[in-house]
Design an enzyme around this catalytic site. Structure first.
Site, PDB file in Angstrom:
ATOM      1  N   GLY A 284      46.035  29.346  33.714  1.00  0.00           N
ATOM      2  CA  GLY A 284      45.542  30.418  34.564  1.00  0.00           C
ATOM      3  C   GLY A 284      46.314  30.407  35.874  1.00  0.00           C
TER       4      GLY A 284
ATOM      5  N   CYS B 106      30.754  32.889  61.121  1.00  0.00           N
ATOM      6  CA  CYS B 106      30.146  31.998  62.102  1.00  0.00           C
ATOM      7  C   CYS B 106      29.831  30.660  61.445  1.00  0.00           C
ATOM      8  CB  CYS B 106      28.887  32.643  62.668  1.00  0.00           C
ATOM      9  SG  CYS B 106      29.251  34.227  63.410  1.00  0.00           S
TER      10      CYS B 106
HETATM   11  C1  LIG Z   1      39.925  26.916  33.830  1.00  0.00           C
HETATM   12  C2  LIG Z   1      40.384  26.740  32.450  1.00  0.00           C
HETATM   13  C3  LIG Z   1      41.725  27.008  32.106  1.00  0.00           C
HETATM   14  C4  LIG Z   1      42.768  27.399  33.116  1.00  0.00           C
HETATM   15  O1  LIG Z   1      43.017  26.366  34.011  1.00  0.00           O
HETATM   16  P1  LIG Z   1      44.196  26.502  35.107  1.00  0.00           P
HETATM   17  O2  LIG Z   1      44.072  25.270  35.906  1.00  0.00           O
HETATM   18  O3  LIG Z   1      43.913  27.739  35.867  1.00  0.00           O
HETATM   19  O4  LIG Z   1      45.475  26.587  34.347  1.00  0.00           O
HETATM   20  C5  LIG Z   1      42.082  26.891  30.787  1.00  0.00           C
HETATM   21  N1  LIG Z   1      41.185  26.524  29.836  1.00  0.00           N
HETATM   22  C6  LIG Z   1      39.900  26.244  30.132  1.00  0.00           C
HETATM   23  C7  LIG Z   1      38.956  25.848  29.053  1.00  0.00           C
HETATM   24  C8  LIG Z   1      39.454  26.345  31.444  1.00  0.00           C
HETATM   25  O5  LIG Z   1      38.182  26.061  31.742  1.00  0.00           O
END
Ligand SMILES: *Cc1c(COP(=O)(O)O)cnc(C)c1O
Length: 420
Positions: free
Chosen positions: A294, A370
């Site tokens: 991601g 704040c």
């Molecule tokens: C969050 C997550 C990802 C992506 O992780 P990144 O660190 O953003 O690459 C992939 N697979 C699962 C199951 C996740 O929970």
């Protein structure tokens, strides 16, 4: 972080492409320069840069590695669409993500993961026809089978998510143990054995087809460490399949590819990673690997652009207060880092009073909330000479930024969203 030599100490500003704006793309810089103050703060995304980055990632991976994007990192529809040409599918972790991603990229295969899937989410995902199920518990197998019982003839493809103990053995790093400790995610290895038995021997296997294993064990790993983890996951999965006599078709080794917020120019070594995965695949003919990053896909394509409202001295330190804050960009508060930023100087100062400016050589960039936690960058050198009305572009704001922030706190206006 930023160059501090981008203007002299007397405020003689340079126009045009600024040497300080090293990591801001030309399109984003020009766009932010043209916005009116009331159009700030704004999230500005460079979709062309995202497409190029994702294409380079795809090109570095062997054919037998499928690339999925973890929508959790940033589910905005224009980003999902921009990624479509480079990815094989999308990983979704809730019914909400499932419906949203399906609508944004209707033709794309989806993998559905996440703990605590509700019966309604499971029914909706069966209805939507997701490509892969990442099953997180034994009960989830039963819940899924119960929904499928009303749909004779429907068969779904399942990966068992496992919480394996693995170590990283990158050359110059102390081995780091990951997984294998208590979490709400996935199955312990012995529970996975039970689930395999239930799927291969029992009635559960009638409508649930076991394709392999899923493991997302850590985040922030460099390529060598990721490869070490991947080979351990594959070895364990192959042994599991061997013990139970099912063909291991797929292993999803998760996401978590490293992103270095202290060095906006650094990138995960996709080339080395792809080469290592190719070797791993050579040893396992017939196996398909899948990855689901991601952050490492979308972090670099987004900027949170704003302007300095005020500069104040407080007990010997400079504070630059910007429009917006951590209710829009929670990333630095969550991770405990300073968000990298670059300064777009603005010459105009139409007011009769003296222009507040940073005088100590560094400043803390804080927002309008704040609370003392509303800090975007702490005691930053890159803020040397910063003045009220100058613009600031926080980079690496394309993932886990707006969508993880507490937008309603203090009822400030929302930022604009711009997709270039
Ligand atoms: C969050 C997550 C990802 C992506 O992780 P990144 O660190 O953003 O690459 C992939 N697979 C699962 C199951 C996740 O929970």
């Amino acid at each position: 972080m930023t160059d501090t030599d981008h203007r002299d100490r007397h405020g003689d500003l340079h126009q045009g492409l600024h040497p300080g704006l090293r990591h801001v793309t030309e399109g984003v810089r020009a766009h932010v320069a043209a916005l009116a103050p009331d159009e700030l703060p704004a999230y500005v995304y460079d979709l062309a840069a995202l497409r190029a980055h994702a294409a380079a990632v795809r090109a570095a991976l062997p054919e037998r590695v499928e690339l999925y994007y973890a929508a959790k990192a940033n589910p905005e529809a224009p980003l999902l669409t921009a990624l479509r040409a480079a990815v094989d599918g999308y990983e979704v972790s809730s019914g909400g993500e499932l419906a949203h991603v399906r609508a944004a990229v209707p033709d794309a295969p989806l993998a559905f993961g996440g703990p605590g899937k509700t019966p309604a989410e499971i029914a909706a995902a069966v209805e939507a026809g997701v490509h892969r199920w990442h099953v997180e518990s034994e009960q989830e197998l039963h819940r899924l089978a119960a929904v499928l019982a009303d749909r004779p003839g429907t068969v779904v493809d399942v990966l068992l998510r496992v919480n394996l103990a693995v170590t990283t053995d990158a050359l110059d790093a102390v081995p780091l143990a990951m997984g294998g400790r208590p979490t709400p995610f996935g199955l312990d290895p012995d529970q996975a054995e039970e689930c395999v038995r239930a799927l291969t021997d029992g009635p559960l296997g009638r409508q649930l087809r076991l394709r392999g294993v899923h493991a997302h064990l850590a985040s922030g790993l460099a390529a060598e460490e990721q490869l070490s983890v991947a080979s351990q996951i594959v070895a364990w999965s192959a042994a599991l399949a061997g013990r139970h006599g099912f063909p291991l078709a797929e292993v999803n080794i998760g996401g978590g590819m490293a992103v270095d917020y202290e060095d906006p120019a650094a990138r995960f070594d996709w080339t080395a990673f792809g080469e290592g995965l190719a070797k791993l695949l050579d040893a396992h003919p017939g196996l398909t690997l899948r990855i689901e990053p991601g952050r490492a896909l979308t972090a670099y394509c987004g900027w949170y652009a704003t302007e300095v409202l005020d500069v104040k001295q407080s007990h010997g330190e400079d504070f630059a207060v910007v429009r917006g804050g951590t209710h829009h960009l929670r990333t630095p508060a969550t991770r405990g880092h300073s968000q990298p930023f670059e300064v777009l100087p603005v010459d105009a100062w139409p007011y009769p009073w003296a222009r507040p400016a940073v005088t100590t050589g560094r400043a803390t960039l804080s927002g309008q909330l704040c609370t003392p936690k509303d800090v975007l960058a702490h005691a930053a050198d890159g803020a040397d000479g910063l003045r009220a009305s100058d613009r600031v572009l926080f980079s690496m704001a394309g993932a886990y930024a707006w969508n993880i922030s507490h937008h309603e706190f203090l009822m400030h206006p929302r930022p604009g969203f711009h997709y270039l």
